[in-house]
Design a protein around this motif. Structure first.
Motif, PDB file in Angstrom:
ATOM      1  N   CYS A  48       0.853  -1.187   0.000  1.00 48.91           N
ATOM      2  CA  CYS A  48       0.000   0.000   0.000  1.00 48.91           C
ATOM      3  C   CYS A  48       0.883   1.229   0.000  1.00 48.91           C
ATOM      4  O   CYS A  48       1.984   1.213   0.567  1.00 48.91           O
ATOM      5  CB  CYS A  48      -0.859   0.062   1.268  1.00 48.91           C
ATOM      6  N   THR A  49       0.410   2.283  -0.611  1.00 47.61           N
ATOM      7  CA  THR A  49       1.103   3.555  -0.493  1.00 47.61           C
ATOM      8  C   THR A  49       1.034   3.981   0.978  1.00 47.61           C
ATOM      9  O   THR A  49       0.139   3.538   1.714  1.00 47.61           O
ATOM     10  CB  THR A  49       0.472   4.605  -1.420  1.00 47.61           C
ATOM     11  N   PRO A  50       1.976   4.805   1.429  1.00 44.91           N
ATOM     12  CA  PRO A  50       2.047   5.155   2.855  1.00 44.91           C
ATOM     13  C   PRO A  50       0.807   5.846   3.414  1.00 44.91           C
ATOM     14  O   PRO A  50       0.620   5.883   4.631  1.00 44.91           O
ATOM     15  CB  PRO A  50       3.260   6.090   2.927  1.00 44.91           C
ATOM     16  N   ASP A  51      -0.058   6.334   2.542  1.00 45.35           N
ATOM     17  CA  ASP A  51      -1.279   7.007   3.007  1.00 45.35           C
ATOM     18  C   ASP A  51      -2.419   6.038   3.315  1.00 45.35           C
ATOM     19  O   ASP A  51      -3.489   6.460   3.739  1.00 45.35           O
ATOM     20  CB  ASP A  51      -1.725   8.067   1.997  1.00 45.35           C
ATOM     21  N   LEU A  52      -2.216   4.739   3.126  1.00 46.27           N
ATOM     22  CA  LEU A  52      -3.240   3.727   3.432  1.00 46.27           C
ATOM     23  C   LEU A  52      -2.812   2.912   4.651  1.00 46.27           C
ATOM     24  O   LEU A  52      -1.923   2.060   4.553  1.00 46.27           O
ATOM     25  CB  LEU A  52      -3.470   2.813   2.225  1.00 46.27           C
ATOM     26  N   THR A  53      -3.451   3.178   5.774  1.00 45.45           N
ATOM     27  CA  THR A  53      -3.094   2.523   7.036  1.00 45.45           C
ATOM     28  C   THR A  53      -4.290   1.958   7.793  1.00 45.45           C
ATOM     29  O   THR A  53      -4.125   1.415   8.878  1.00 45.45           O
ATOM     30  CB  THR A  53      -2.368   3.525   7.958  1.00 45.45           C
ATOM     31  N   ALA A  54      -5.488   2.073   7.239  1.00 39.49           N
ATOM     32  CA  ALA A  54      -6.698   1.721   7.980  1.00 39.49           C
ATOM     33  C   ALA A  54      -6.966   0.216   8.048  1.00 39.49           C
ATOM     34  O   ALA A  54      -7.741  -0.224   8.903  1.00 39.49           O
ATOM     35  CB  ALA A  54      -7.911   2.435   7.383  1.00 39.49           C
ATOM     36  N   GLU A  55      -6.345  -0.582   7.159  1.00 38.16           N
ATOM     37  CA  GLU A  55      -6.579  -2.033   7.167  1.00 38.16           C
ATOM     38  C   GLU A  55      -5.506  -2.736   6.336  1.00 38.16           C
ATOM     39  O   GLU A  55      -4.907  -2.141   5.440  1.00 38.16           O
ATOM     40  CB  GLU A  55      -7.964  -2.363   6.600  1.00 38.16           C
ATOM     41  N   PHE A  56      -5.284  -3.999   6.650  1.00 36.04           N
ATOM     42  CA  PHE A  56      -4.384  -4.839   5.866  1.00 36.04           C
ATOM     43  C   PHE A  56      -5.135  -5.349   4.633  1.00 36.04           C
ATOM     44  O   PHE A  56      -6.193  -5.953   4.772  1.00 36.04           O
ATOM     45  CB  PHE A  56      -3.924  -6.049   6.680  1.00 36.04           C
ATOM     46  N   PRO A  57      -4.610  -5.160   3.429  1.00 35.61           N
ATOM     47  CA  PRO A  57      -5.281  -5.679   2.239  1.00 35.61           C
ATOM     48  C   PRO A  57      -5.420  -7.201   2.252  1.00 35.61           C
ATOM     49  O   PRO A  57      -6.361  -7.739   1.672  1.00 35.61           O
ATOM     50  CB  PRO A  57      -4.385  -5.236   1.080  1.00 35.61           C
ATOM     51  N   ALA A  58      -4.523  -7.887   2.913  1.00 37.62           N
ATOM     52  CA  ALA A  58      -4.591  -9.353   2.962  1.00 37.62           C
ATOM     53  C   ALA A  58      -5.903  -9.844   3.567  1.00 37.62           C
ATOM     54  O   ALA A  58      -6.362 -10.939   3.231  1.00 37.62           O
ATOM     55  CB  ALA A  58      -3.408  -9.915   3.739  1.00 37.62           C
ATOM     56  N   LEU A  59      -6.515  -9.046   4.422  1.00 36.87           N
ATOM     57  CA  LEU A  59      -7.792  -9.458   5.016  1.00 36.87           C
ATOM     58  C   LEU A  59      -8.837  -9.703   3.932  1.00 36.87           C
ATOM     59  O   LEU A  59      -9.624 -10.649   4.026  1.00 36.87           O
ATOM     60  CB  LEU A  59      -8.280  -8.417   6.021  1.00 36.87           C
ATOM     61  N   ALA A  60      -8.855  -8.875   2.903  1.00 38.68           N
ATOM     62  CA  ALA A  60      -9.816  -9.066   1.807  1.00 38.68           C
ATOM     63  C   ALA A  60      -9.582 -10.399   1.117  1.00 38.68           C
ATOM     64  O   ALA A  60     -10.536 -11.105   0.777  1.00 38.68           O
ATOM     65  CB  ALA A  60      -9.707  -7.915   0.809  1.00 38.68           C
ATOM     66  N   ALA A  61      -8.313 -10.759   0.903  1.00 43.08           N
ATOM     67  CA  ALA A  61      -8.008 -12.051   0.276  1.00 43.08           C
ATOM     68  C   ALA A  61      -8.454 -13.201   1.174  1.00 43.08           C
ATOM     69  O   ALA A  61      -8.986 -14.200   0.685  1.00 43.08           O
ATOM     70  CB  ALA A  61      -6.519 -12.152  -0.034  1.00 43.08           C
TER      71      ALA A  61
END
Length: 119
Positions: A48-61
């Motif tokens: 993620c770009t440094p401005d995305l910190t609200a959740e781990f993308p892996a959770l969606a997977a």
């Protein structure tokens, strides 16, 4: 054969739901366009770009069924002027497809990152 599949999506904001929805869309498109199942996936690296910190993308997977697939999340390099709010992935997969038939997926504003290979 083992192949790497790249993809990226620009999400609406640093919001848990936006990150999960965007990542779900990206992973689903990568899997569908390459005719893959989770059994074909060896591992996935998300950044993620440094401005995305609200959740781990892996959770969606994980919510899509990637229960026994190794997943890793990291932060992209903070390059001045870089496209903001981007989730990227690199999936390592087992496939009989030749390299030139792999469909790399760039969605929404992330199409600007790789106009040479975006489908």
């Amino acid at each position: 054969m083992v192949r790497a599949v790249r993809g990226a999506i620009q999400v609406e904001g640093n919001d848990r739901d936006a990150i999960l929805a965007g990542t779900t869309e990206l992973v689903s498109e990568v899997m569908g366009r390459n005719n893959l199942t989770t059994d074909d996936v060896i591992s996935v690296i998300f950044t993620c770009t440094p401005d995305l910190t609200a959740e781990f993308p892996a959770l969606a997977a994980r919510k899509l069924g990637f229960h026994d697939v190794p997943l890793l999340c990291a932060t992209e390099i903070d390059v001045p002027g870089a496209l903001p709010r981007v989730v990227r992935l690199m999936a390592h997969v087992q496939t009989d497809r030749p390299r030139q038939e792999i469909q790399h997926v760039y969605l929404r504003g992330a199409v600007a990152l790789r106009v040479d290979i975006a489908q």
